[in-house]
Scaffold this active site. Structure first.
Site, mmCIF file in Angstrom:
data_model
loop_
_atom_site.group_PDB
_atom_site.id
_atom_site.type_symbol
_atom_site.label_atom_id
_atom_site.label_comp_id
_atom_site.label_asym_id
_atom_site.label_seq_id
_atom_site.Cartn_x
_atom_site.Cartn_y
_atom_site.Cartn_z
ATOM 1 N N ASP A 69 50.644 65.429 -6.886
ATOM 2 C CA ASP A 69 50.318 64.114 -6.918
ATOM 3 C C ASP A 69 48.678 63.804 -7.080
ATOM 4 O O ASP A 69 47.937 64.865 -6.697
ATOM 5 C CB ASP A 69 50.589 63.525 -5.551
ATOM 6 C CG ASP A 69 50.768 62.029 -5.324
ATOM 7 O OD1 ASP A 69 51.117 61.545 -6.284
ATOM 8 O OD2 ASP A 69 50.136 61.396 -4.484
ATOM 9 N N ASP A 155 41.164 57.498 -17.470
ATOM 10 C CA ASP A 155 40.100 58.445 -18.454
ATOM 11 C C ASP A 155 39.175 57.802 -18.935
ATOM 12 O O ASP A 155 37.956 58.212 -19.017
ATOM 13 C CB ASP A 155 41.054 59.284 -19.328
ATOM 14 C CG ASP A 155 41.707 60.603 -18.487
ATOM 15 O OD1 ASP A 155 41.090 61.034 -17.667
ATOM 16 O OD2 ASP A 155 42.665 61.006 -18.903
ATOM 17 N N ARG A 181 43.665 68.650 -12.248
ATOM 18 C CA ARG A 181 45.059 69.237 -12.093
ATOM 19 C C ARG A 181 44.911 70.592 -12.616
ATOM 20 O O ARG A 181 45.454 71.686 -11.875
ATOM 21 C CB ARG A 181 46.112 68.562 -13.120
ATOM 22 C CG ARG A 181 47.516 68.821 -12.970
ATOM 23 C CD ARG A 181 48.341 67.958 -13.493
ATOM 24 N NE ARG A 181 48.295 66.546 -13.083
ATOM 25 C CZ ARG A 181 47.677 65.456 -13.725
ATOM 26 N NH1 ARG A 181 46.945 65.625 -14.983
ATOM 27 N NH2 ARG A 181 47.579 64.393 -13.202
#
Ligand code: IMP
Length: 201
Positions: A69, A155, A181
């Site tokens: 998440d 982004d 991530r």
């Protein structure tokens, strides 16, 4: 033994295979494993939401289950949108609109108060029932305009000083090396290596 990653997102699967590929375990998506489950992500933290997903899938198989998440925390907005990053202004609202709204909320806010980070929590439920979670972050600041065509989501407004650009202006490979991530996955790789090395030796 396999790793099932609780996502349907092909970009995430590519990154996961790249980082966890050398563990010697087959890595499949939920879809590839033939698993489909409706999951309500009602946790208050990234870790809770990742674990909710991993636990739900783990109930349906005997494999190692991973789930993630992630989201954007803007310090000036008390860490919003946080776990609501995907739902901010509505799931169907375009990121052009969401990104412009964040820029507008920070109108007149000086550079030093525009700090933000992407956060990613990865949760694992092992066949033994053991649960692990790792967190990765990347620090940056909210830019003054939307910039860059790569990446997704927030982004184009996430400016990283060390890169000298937004995370939408670098290639996926460059992003994986420094992303929240990527960092969370590398931490999870270490955890899994230590557990499965001990089991095998
Ligand atoms: P999820 O963890 O894939 O559900 O991501 C939640 C939301 O966080 C996404 O829909 C994006 O809005 C935001 N997000 C997470 N990671 C990134 C990223 O790397 N770039 C831009 N936005 C991101």
């Amino acid at each position: 033994m396999r790793i099932i990653f609780a996502t349907g997102n092909e970009n995430k699967m590519r990154e996961i295979r790249e980082i966890l590929g050398d563990l010697g375990l087959e890595i499949v998506s939920m879809k590839e494993a033939g698993i489909s489950v409706d999951i309500v992500e009602d946790g208050e933290t990234f870790e809770e939401n990742a674990m909710i997903k991993a636990e739900a899938v783990s109930k349906l198989c005997d494999d190692i289950v991973l789930a993630d998440d992630s989201g954007l925390e803007v310090d000036y907005l008390d860490k919003a949108p946080g776990v609501y990053s995907a739902r901010f202004m509505g799931e169907d609202t375009s990121y052009d609109i969401k990104n412009q709204a964040i820029i507008d909320k920070l109108d007149g806010v000086p550079k030093e108060k525009r700090t933000a980070r992407f956060v990613c929590a990865i949760a694992a439920v092992l066949p033994s029932g053991k649960k692990i979670s790792t967190r990765g972050t990347i620090e940056g600041m909210i830019g003054y305009e939307i910039k860059g065509e790569n990446g997704f989501g927030y982004d184009p407004i996430f400016y990283v000083e060390e890169l000298g650009c937004t995370t939408a202006e670098i290639s996926p490979e460059e992003k994986n090396k420094v992303s929240h991530r990527g960092n969370a996955l590398r931490a999870m790789r270490k955890e899994l290596l230590s557990i499965y090395e001990n089991t095998c030796n």
